[in-house]
Design a protein around this motif. Sequence first.
Motif, PDB file in Angstrom:
ATOM      1  N   MET A  42     -19.335  -1.864  37.072  1.00 57.58           N
ATOM      2  CA  MET A  42     -20.427  -2.802  37.227  1.00 57.58           C
ATOM      3  C   MET A  42     -20.041  -3.873  38.251  1.00 57.58           C
ATOM      4  O   MET A  42     -20.840  -4.234  39.103  1.00 57.58           O
ATOM      5  CB  MET A  42     -20.741  -3.408  35.856  1.00 57.58           C
ATOM      6  CG  MET A  42     -21.754  -4.478  35.855  1.00 57.58           C
ATOM      7  SD  MET A  42     -23.342  -3.872  36.376  1.00 57.58           S
ATOM      8  CE  MET A  42     -24.197  -5.373  36.617  1.00 57.58           C
ATOM      9  N   HIS A  43     -18.814  -4.354  38.132  1.00 55.27           N
ATOM     10  CA  HIS A  43     -18.362  -5.405  39.047  1.00 55.27           C
ATOM     11  C   HIS A  43     -18.311  -4.882  40.490  1.00 55.27           C
ATOM     12  O   HIS A  43     -18.705  -5.589  41.420  1.00 55.27           O
ATOM     13  CB  HIS A  43     -16.996  -5.918  38.592  1.00 55.27           C
ATOM     14  CG  HIS A  43     -16.593  -7.188  39.244  1.00 55.27           C
ATOM     15  ND1 HIS A  43     -17.184  -8.390  38.962  1.00 55.27           N
ATOM     16  CD2 HIS A  43     -15.668  -7.438  40.200  1.00 55.27           C
ATOM     17  CE1 HIS A  43     -16.636  -9.335  39.698  1.00 55.27           C
ATOM     18  NE2 HIS A  43     -15.707  -8.781  40.455  1.00 55.27           N
ATOM     19  N   LEU A  44     -17.845  -3.662  40.669  1.00 54.59           N
ATOM     20  CA  LEU A  44     -17.810  -3.078  42.019  1.00 54.59           C
ATOM     21  C   LEU A  44     -19.217  -2.915  42.586  1.00 54.59           C
ATOM     22  O   LEU A  44     -19.467  -3.208  43.754  1.00 54.59           O
ATOM     23  CB  LEU A  44     -17.116  -1.721  41.988  1.00 54.59           C
ATOM     24  CG  LEU A  44     -15.607  -1.731  41.896  1.00 54.59           C
ATOM     25  CD1 LEU A  44     -15.094  -0.309  41.689  1.00 54.59           C
ATOM     26  CD2 LEU A  44     -15.005  -2.324  43.137  1.00 54.59           C
ATOM     27  N   ALA A  45     -20.138  -2.465  41.757  1.00 55.49           N
ATOM     28  CA  ALA A  45     -21.519  -2.288  42.222  1.00 55.49           C
ATOM     29  C   ALA A  45     -22.131  -3.629  42.602  1.00 55.49           C
ATOM     30  O   ALA A  45     -22.833  -3.743  43.610  1.00 55.49           O
ATOM     31  CB  ALA A  45     -22.349  -1.595  41.142  1.00 55.49           C
ATOM     32  N   HIS A  46     -21.861  -4.645  41.812  1.00 59.26           N
ATOM     33  CA  HIS A  46     -22.385  -5.982  42.113  1.00 59.26           C
ATOM     34  C   HIS A  46     -21.801  -6.516  43.425  1.00 59.26           C
ATOM     35  O   HIS A  46     -22.527  -7.034  44.273  1.00 59.26           O
ATOM     36  CB  HIS A  46     -22.065  -6.937  40.970  1.00 59.26           C
ATOM     37  CG  HIS A  46     -22.385  -8.367  41.281  1.00 59.26           C
ATOM     38  ND1 HIS A  46     -23.669  -8.853  41.288  1.00 59.26           N
ATOM     39  CD2 HIS A  46     -21.586  -9.397  41.621  1.00 59.26           C
ATOM     40  CE1 HIS A  46     -23.644 -10.134  41.613  1.00 59.26           C
ATOM     41  NE2 HIS A  46     -22.389 -10.489  41.821  1.00 59.26           N
ATOM     42  N   ASN A  47     -20.506  -6.368  43.586  1.00 57.86           N
ATOM     43  CA  ASN A  47     -19.866  -6.875  44.802  1.00 57.86           C
ATOM     44  C   ASN A  47     -20.242  -6.063  46.034  1.00 57.86           C
ATOM     45  O   ASN A  47     -20.168  -6.568  47.156  1.00 57.86           O
ATOM     46  CB  ASN A  47     -18.356  -6.927  44.634  1.00 57.86           C
ATOM     47  CG  ASN A  47     -17.936  -8.113  43.798  1.00 57.86           C
ATOM     48  OD1 ASN A  47     -18.644  -9.112  43.729  1.00 57.86           O
ATOM     49  ND2 ASN A  47     -16.805  -8.002  43.143  1.00 57.86           N
ATOM     50  N   LEU A  48     -20.665  -4.822  45.835  1.00 55.67           N
ATOM     51  CA  LEU A  48     -21.153  -4.020  46.949  1.00 55.67           C
ATOM     52  C   LEU A  48     -22.370  -4.688  47.575  1.00 55.67           C
ATOM     53  O   LEU A  48     -22.524  -4.694  48.798  1.00 55.67           O
ATOM     54  CB  LEU A  48     -21.499  -2.611  46.467  1.00 55.67           C
ATOM     55  CG  LEU A  48     -21.923  -1.618  47.519  1.00 55.67           C
ATOM     56  CD1 LEU A  48     -20.769  -1.341  48.475  1.00 55.67           C
ATOM     57  CD2 LEU A  48     -22.389  -0.334  46.869  1.00 55.67           C
ATOM     58  N   ALA A  49     -23.209  -5.286  46.740  1.00 53.89           N
ATOM     59  CA  ALA A  49     -24.377  -6.013  47.264  1.00 53.89           C
ATOM     60  C   ALA A  49     -23.934  -7.193  48.120  1.00 53.89           C
ATOM     61  O   ALA A  49     -24.494  -7.433  49.191  1.00 53.89           O
ATOM     62  CB  ALA A  49     -25.262  -6.480  46.119  1.00 53.89           C
ATOM     63  N   HIS A  50     -22.947  -7.936  47.652  1.00 54.70           N
ATOM     64  CA  HIS A  50     -22.451  -9.071  48.445  1.00 54.70           C
ATOM     65  C   HIS A  50     -21.900  -8.583  49.784  1.00 54.70           C
ATOM     66  O   HIS A  50     -22.163  -9.186  50.828  1.00 54.70           O
ATOM     67  CB  HIS A  50     -21.370  -9.832  47.690  1.00 54.70           C
ATOM     68  CG  HIS A  50     -21.888 -10.630  46.554  1.00 54.70           C
ATOM     69  ND1 HIS A  50     -22.737 -11.700  46.717  1.00 54.70           N
ATOM     70  CD2 HIS A  50     -21.684 -10.517  45.220  1.00 54.70           C
ATOM     71  CE1 HIS A  50     -23.033 -12.225  45.537  1.00 54.70           C
ATOM     72  NE2 HIS A  50     -22.404 -11.513  44.621  1.00 54.70           N
ATOM     73  N   LEU A  51     -21.144  -7.499  49.751  1.00 50.36           N
ATOM     74  CA  LEU A  51     -20.552  -6.977  50.981  1.00 50.36           C
ATOM     75  C   LEU A  51     -21.625  -6.535  51.971  1.00 50.36           C
ATOM     76  O   LEU A  51     -21.581  -6.899  53.151  1.00 50.36           O
ATOM     77  CB  LEU A  51     -19.625  -5.799  50.664  1.00 50.36           C
ATOM     78  CG  LEU A  51     -19.031  -5.080  51.868  1.00 50.36           C
ATOM     79  CD1 LEU A  51     -18.052  -5.992  52.595  1.00 50.36           C
ATOM     80  CD2 LEU A  51     -18.371  -3.796  51.454  1.00 50.36           C
TER      81      LEU A  51
END
Length: 114
Positions: free
Chosen positions: A1-10
Amino acid sequence: MHLAHNLAHLLLEGGGIVPVVQRAVARYTPFSLGVPDWEVSPLAPQPVVALLQVAFLVGFFLLSLRAGHRLALRLYPDARLASRAWIPMAALALLFTLAGILLLMEPMGMRHTM
């Protein structure tokens, strides 16, 4: 979940690193990389980012199902018993995945307005 969320930031904010580096180089070195343009466009459009986020969650959900089944086979030599023991873990993984997808659909704007 954290990786998917940070993918949006990236993908939505990642292009902002270019003007930051330009300004830092101009300020702290005798060199210049040009005038920073702070009107940065996203690296990917929002629908693509949403699709990638869901793909991340589904991919790791499938990975967790496989890992859980292999662990159950280690604990229970009987394959039928191992599969029955694996069902609650699979249900919990599905619940977490669905909750993650619902959370990713929520807007992130709230933290910026406080």
